[in-house]
Scaffold this motif. Structure first.
Motif, PDB file in Angstrom:
ATOM      1  N   GLY A  74      72.205 -33.418  62.678  1.00  0.00           N
ATOM      2  CA  GLY A  74      72.948 -34.638  62.996  1.00  0.00           C
ATOM      3  C   GLY A  74      72.171 -35.894  62.647  1.00  0.00           C
ATOM      4  O   GLY A  74      72.722 -36.857  62.095  1.00  0.00           O
ATOM      5  N   ILE A  75      70.879 -35.877  62.952  1.00  0.00           N
ATOM      6  CA  ILE A  75      70.028 -37.033  62.623  1.00  0.00           C
ATOM      7  C   ILE A  75      69.978 -37.236  61.119  1.00  0.00           C
ATOM      8  O   ILE A  75      70.154 -38.354  60.622  1.00  0.00           O
ATOM      9  CB  ILE A  75      68.612 -36.838  63.210  1.00  0.00           C
ATOM     10  CG1 ILE A  75      68.657 -36.927  64.738  1.00  0.00           C
ATOM     11  CG2 ILE A  75      67.627 -37.854  62.628  1.00  0.00           C
ATOM     12  CD1 ILE A  75      67.404 -36.420  65.430  1.00  0.00           C
ATOM     13  N   LEU A  76      69.736 -36.156  60.373  1.00  0.00           N
ATOM     14  CA  LEU A  76      69.680 -36.270  58.917  1.00  0.00           C
ATOM     15  C   LEU A  76      71.019 -36.696  58.329  1.00  0.00           C
ATOM     16  O   LEU A  76      71.068 -37.485  57.379  1.00  0.00           O
ATOM     17  CB  LEU A  76      69.227 -34.955  58.292  1.00  0.00           C
ATOM     18  CG  LEU A  76      67.739 -34.632  58.434  1.00  0.00           C
ATOM     19  CD1 LEU A  76      67.454 -33.205  57.971  1.00  0.00           C
ATOM     20  CD2 LEU A  76      66.889 -35.622  57.650  1.00  0.00           C
ATOM     21  N   GLY A  77      72.118 -36.181  58.877  1.00  0.00           N
ATOM     22  CA  GLY A  77      73.435 -36.593  58.394  1.00  0.00           C
ATOM     23  C   GLY A  77      73.662 -38.080  58.581  1.00  0.00           C
ATOM     24  O   GLY A  77      74.118 -38.773  57.656  1.00  0.00           O
ATOM     25  N   ALA A  78      73.336 -38.583  59.753  1.00  0.00           N
ATOM     26  CA  ALA A  78      73.497 -40.019  60.022  1.00  0.00           C
ATOM     27  C   ALA A  78      72.603 -40.853  59.115  1.00  0.00           C
ATOM     28  O   ALA A  78      73.039 -41.858  58.534  1.00  0.00           O
ATOM     29  CB  ALA A  78      73.198 -40.314  61.490  1.00  0.00           C
ATOM     30  N   ILE A  79      71.353 -40.426  58.967  1.00  0.00           N
ATOM     31  CA  ILE A  79      70.420 -41.139  58.094  1.00  0.00           C
ATOM     32  C   ILE A  79      70.929 -41.136  56.652  1.00  0.00           C
ATOM     33  O   ILE A  79      70.841 -42.148  55.947  1.00  0.00           O
ATOM     34  CB  ILE A  79      69.012 -40.505  58.176  1.00  0.00           C
ATOM     35  CG1 ILE A  79      68.376 -40.839  59.527  1.00  0.00           C
ATOM     36  CG2 ILE A  79      68.120 -40.963  57.032  1.00  0.00           C
ATOM     37  CD1 ILE A  79      67.105 -40.060  59.814  1.00  0.00           C
ATOM     38  N   GLY A  80      71.490 -40.012  56.229  1.00  0.00           N
ATOM     39  CA  GLY A  80      72.007 -39.917  54.873  1.00  0.00           C
ATOM     40  C   GLY A  80      73.141 -40.893  54.602  1.00  0.00           C
ATOM     41  O   GLY A  80      73.185 -41.529  53.546  1.00  0.00           O
ATOM     42  N   ILE A  81      74.037 -41.024  55.563  1.00  0.00           N
ATOM     43  CA  ILE A  81      75.148 -41.975  55.409  1.00  0.00           C
ATOM     44  C   ILE A  81      74.637 -43.410  55.406  1.00  0.00           C
ATOM     45  O   ILE A  81      75.061 -44.244  54.587  1.00  0.00           O
ATOM     46  CB  ILE A  81      76.198 -41.770  56.520  1.00  0.00           C
ATOM     47  CG1 ILE A  81      76.806 -40.360  56.449  1.00  0.00           C
ATOM     48  CG2 ILE A  81      77.273 -42.858  56.472  1.00  0.00           C
ATOM     49  CD1 ILE A  81      77.529 -40.056  55.158  1.00  0.00           C
ATOM     50  N   ILE A  82      73.717 -43.714  56.314  1.00  0.00           N
ATOM     51  CA  ILE A  82      73.136 -45.062  56.370  1.00  0.00           C
ATOM     52  C   ILE A  82      72.436 -45.392  55.056  1.00  0.00           C
ATOM     53  O   ILE A  82      72.607 -46.487  54.511  1.00  0.00           O
ATOM     54  CB  ILE A  82      72.156 -45.183  57.559  1.00  0.00           C
ATOM     55  CG1 ILE A  82      72.924 -45.110  58.878  1.00  0.00           C
ATOM     56  CG2 ILE A  82      71.330 -46.456  57.472  1.00  0.00           C
ATOM     57  CD1 ILE A  82      72.046 -44.879  60.098  1.00  0.00           C
ATOM     58  N   ALA A  83      71.659 -44.440  54.537  1.00  0.00           N
ATOM     59  CA  ALA A  83      70.950 -44.677  53.273  1.00  0.00           C
ATOM     60  C   ALA A  83      71.923 -44.846  52.111  1.00  0.00           C
ATOM     61  O   ALA A  83      71.709 -45.677  51.232  1.00  0.00           O
ATOM     62  CB  ALA A  83      69.974 -43.534  52.994  1.00  0.00           C
ATOM     63  N   ALA A  84      73.003 -44.063  52.102  1.00  0.00           N
ATOM     64  CA  ALA A  84      74.000 -44.198  51.035  1.00  0.00           C
ATOM     65  C   ALA A  84      74.648 -45.582  51.078  1.00  0.00           C
ATOM     66  O   ALA A  84      74.840 -46.212  50.034  1.00  0.00           O
ATOM     67  CB  ALA A  84      75.060 -43.106  51.164  1.00  0.00           C
ATOM     68  N   ALA A  85      74.958 -46.031  52.284  1.00  0.00           N
ATOM     69  CA  ALA A  85      75.530 -47.379  52.420  1.00  0.00           C
ATOM     70  C   ALA A  85      74.531 -48.435  51.974  1.00  0.00           C
ATOM     71  O   ALA A  85      74.890 -49.394  51.266  1.00  0.00           O
ATOM     72  CB  ALA A  85      75.952 -47.625  53.865  1.00  0.00           C
ATOM     73  N   GLY A  86      73.271 -48.258  52.360  1.00  0.00           N
ATOM     74  CA  GLY A  86      72.239 -49.206  51.944  1.00  0.00           C
ATOM     75  C   GLY A  86      72.058 -49.223  50.439  1.00  0.00           C
ATOM     76  O   GLY A  86      71.883 -50.284  49.831  1.00  0.00           O
ATOM     77  N   ALA A  87      72.111 -48.052  49.816  1.00  0.00           N
ATOM     78  CA  ALA A  87      71.971 -47.979  48.361  1.00  0.00           C
ATOM     79  C   ALA A  87      73.124 -48.693  47.667  1.00  0.00           C
ATOM     80  O   ALA A  87      72.945 -49.296  46.613  1.00  0.00           O
ATOM     81  CB  ALA A  87      71.903 -46.526  47.910  1.00  0.00           C
TER      82      ALA A  87
END
Length: 120
Positions: free
Chosen positions: A15-28
């Motif tokens: 769950g943590i990695l999934g959330a981080i992945g979405i946040i990073a994708a949005a940031g990118a």
């Protein structure tokens, strides 16, 4: 199926990695640093579903738990290194990306023998 602490922790890391992945994708997409944040998103969003599946599978065999742990720790270290590089311009600690990447590779490789040892 009753989940033990290992499975619960594995699912939480997913769950943590999934959330981080979405946040990073949005940031990118919006912050302009596509190279680092895109790589962070890729690693997080590929390892999260694998860890979710492993957590739900609830392997009891030691080799499967070691593989799961290596994938989880490797992904967390690798992603933390990329995030630190993005925000500070420096590595999390020396050799953190290669250590995290190597841990993930070893974890994935250990799933091969683990697959033949899994019992239900």
């Amino acid at each position: 199926m009753t989940q033990d602490w290992f499975s619960r922790l594995t699912i939480a890391v997913a769950g943590i990695l999934g959330a981080i992945g979405i946040i990073a994708a949005a940031g990118a997409s919006h912050a302009g640093d596509e190279r680092i944040l895109g790589a962070l998103s890729l690693i997080a969003l590929t390892q999260a579903p694998a860890l979710l599946a492993l957590g739900l599978l609830a392997p009891k065999q030691l080799i499967a738990r070691i593989a799961t742990t290596l994938i989880a720790l490797g992904a967390l270290i690798f992603c933390a290194d990329l995030a630190t590089r993005h925000f500070t311009g420096a590595a999390l600690f020396p050799m953190s990306a290669p250590i995290g990447g190597s841990a993930m590779i070893l974890g994935w490789a250990l799933l091969v023998p683990a697959a033949f040892l899994l019992r239900r």
